[in-house]
Scaffold this active site. Structure first.
Site: not given
Length: 652
Positions: A90, A368
């Site tokens: 860069e 149940s």
């Protein structure tokens, strides 16, 4: 044609103007341009949003929360190869220029004039940082001028290393990664200090075009770009021939990389919702917090595997019954009996396909599995296990919306006078309804609330058969009261939250309340052990540690449940279809839910210390006949051991 030619001419002219201003700007132009520049000194107090990490109790990273995936690190933690690769790619003159590389600008101008458009930006790392921190990404002449001026200001105020550190922690590297540490974790599933040369080169290649070069998006382009960076490093002698060749041969990603898998996604979503309400979403997602949860990573794996195994078996049976594409769901939750800590949570078969949490959000009939609450209140009221109750057909006048109601046993058979213990063990419906009629449906509903049921319950006789919808989490926490000496625990998933300095900013406050007597809790625990030894939960008898629990099945086999506990863990399993269609004939709680519960509890207790259920001083154990409730002879084959309050034990 004329319009296009004008555009092609306009761009080079403006680029030349930029170069002229960069080389020698007039004082008036300078002040006109700098009037609305951002203040560089704002960086002194700038604090980027950081990533919050969520860990299991055994220190496994479960997930990360962020607005921008950013993990700031000091420059010394960044590998030298990564810094060198970035500078080589860069901004080779980074340590020599004063913010702007004039040679680079002139070189870019020539290329841009030749191309007739912006093809090379010539921005230094300092300029790129200026744009990232203060400006928009839009390419305009004014923005480029501001970028250059801000770069000058940055270079005056900060050292090169400080600027490089800011850049490495701020710039976007693609796929949600802001900063090099986040890029290392997202791309390679490793901390930044463990990056290889090739991985450093790949990260350094990203800022040029993050969305194009991300290895998670296009491996071919990512490799091509990485190899260019490696070649540049080789050309300026940062790496040797051997290092260059070895790095070129390295794959872009290994099979295990780039796949940050969310562990326990249903649980993570559950605690995220809790923390957003308690500490605020802004702090949660931007504060860089460390969240320590109650979850056991090993138990979560066992829960997920048990759910998958149970669903596969069920799907096979459903296909045999003519269901072409069955998609049943399963939920499992496990709690620490004494503290209420959530140890495992599975909210469905696939979080990506359906994030709806069936362990905490789904309101389903428990069938149940609700009966133990009725029997527990009976025990608290002084009923004994050996008391008998009539199991025979009965009609309750006006009990159902003003109409007569005639409940039936699941088996359609009736046993006559039987003990409460046997009625619960065999899950007979008629005795449970007779019992709630005696106790009062409203009293049972109130008692259920005291145990931890938060859903509204309809106080009618059918409540005994589990017709009011509740969540699996509530029902499991209610069952945990029984082995916990009658103490109600509030389920929780977060132990503590720490800030970036390691200070505790939130910690769980214990929430324990006495919901029933210790004696009553011990007796109902004993009765639920009878369900496994003598009743519908017999499949679990092969487990070699103390267990209690209860099956649950709703009308037309729409829901199947098993809720149970050991002395240390309470766990609940629910199986059903999201659209409330039947699972298939015979898919009871014992068949569709219990196998997954057994598999999970077996794994959960694999290396857990052996414990016994609590036995208070004021209870005694007596061998009795489960049919009559009378003391059984020593040689009786049908006798069972049952607990009683002292002075209430059976005698002849």
């Amino acid at each position: 044609m004329v319009k296009t030619g004008f555009k092609k001419l306009k761009i080079p002219i403006l680029l030349i103007v930029i170069a002229g201003i960069a080389c020698g700007m007039t004082v008036g132009a300078f002040f006109a341009l700098t009037r609305d520049l951002p203040q560089i000194r704002s960086l002194e107090t700038y604090k980027p949003s950081a990533t919050t990490q969520i860990f299991s109790a055994d220190n496994i990273l479960l997930d990360e929360l962020f607005v921008e995936k950013r993990d700031p690190v000091p420059l010394e933690m960044v590998p030298d190869y990564l810094k060198s690769a970035l500078i080589a790619t860069e901004d080779r003159n980074f340590y020599r220029h004063t913010g702007i590389d004039l040679k680079g600008i002139l070189r870019a101008i020539v290329r841009d004039i030749w191309a007739g458009e912006f093809v090379e930006g010539a921005s230094t790392l300092t300029q790129q940082l200026s744009k990232t921190l203060f400006l928009t990404p839009r390419k305009t002449i004014v923005r480029k001028l501001k970028e250059a001026l801000l770069a000058f200001h940055l270079e005056r105020r900060y050292t090169k290393d400080e600027i490089l550190e800011l850049y490495l922690n701020q710039v976007y590297f693609g796929s949600g990664a802001y900063g090099v540490a986040s890029a290392a974790r997202i791309f390679f599933s490793k901390p930044i200090g463990e990056l290889t040369l090739a991985e450093c080169a790949l990260i350094a290649a990203m800022p040029k075009a993050p969305s194009r070069f991300s290895p998670l998006i296009n491996k071919a382009l990512a490799r091509q770009r990485r190899d260019i960076v490696l070649r540049q490093m080789h050309e300026i002698h940062i790496i040797t021939d051997a290092q260059y060749r070895q790095a070129l041969a390295e794959p872009v990603l290994t099979p295990d990389q780039g796949k940050f898998a969310r562990n326990a996604p249903y649980f993570v979503e559950y605690i995220k919702n809790f923390l957003e309400d308690d500490i605020g979403s802004d702090r949660l997602y931007k504060g860089g917090l460390t969240v320590i949860t109650t979850l056991s990573h090993d138990l979560q794996k066992a829960a997920d595997q048990a759910a998958i195994s149970g669903l596969r078996s069920l799907e096979g049976r459903m296909k045999k019954n003519g269901i072409a594409q069955p998609e049943p769901q399963c939920a499992l939750v496990a709690l620490d009996v004494q503290t209420g800590a959530i140890l495992a949570m599975t909210g469905g078969r696939d979080f990506v396909q359906s994030p709806f949490n069936r362990a905490t959000m789904a309101l389903r009939q428990p069938g149940s599995a609700f009966k133990p609450i009725v029997y527990a209140l009976a025990v608290e009221r002084g009923f004994s296990q050996n008391q008998t109750i009539l199991d025979a057909p009965v009609i309750f006048k006006g009990a159902k919306d003003g109409n007569d109601w005639q409940p039936e046993n699941f088996s359609k058979t009736y046993l006559g006078e039987i003990t409460l213990r046997k009625a619960l063990a065999l899950s007979e419906n008629i005795p449970a309804v007779r019992l709630i009629e005696t106790l009062g449906p409203a009293a049972v509903a109130d008692f259920a609330f005291s145990l931890g049921i938060h859903s509204p319950l309809r106080p009618n006789l059918s409540l005994a058969l589990g017709t009011s919808e509740i969540t699996l989490m509530d029902l499991t926490s209610a069952y945990a009261v029984f082995p916990n000496r009658g103490k109600k625990i509030q389920p929780f998933g977060v132990l503590k939250v720490m800030d970036t300095a390691g200070r505790t900013v939130w910690q769980r406050a214990p929430q324990v309340h006495l919901a029933m007597s210790r004696t009553g809790a011990a007796i109902i625990t004993d009765m639920l052990q009878g369900v496994i030894r003598e009743g519908t939960g017999k499949m679990a008898v092969r487990l070699t540690f103390p267990l209690g629990g209860k099956t649950g099945t709703t009308n037309d086999f729409k829901d199947a449940l098993f809720i149970g506990f050991s002395p240390s863990i309470a766990a609940g399993v629910w199986v059903g279809n999201d659209d409330f269609t039947p699972l298939g004939r015979g898919e009871t709680g014992a068949r569709a839910a219990l196998p997954a519960w057994i598999e999970f509890m077996s794994q959960a207790h694999h290396d857990r210390p052996y414990h016994y259920f609590d036995i208070p001083d004021d209870v005694v154990s007596v061998r009795m006949d489960p049919q009559t409730g009378l003391p059984a002879p020593e040689n009786s084959k049908n006798a069972v051991s049952a607990m009683f309050r002292k002075g209430m034990e059976p005698n002849r």
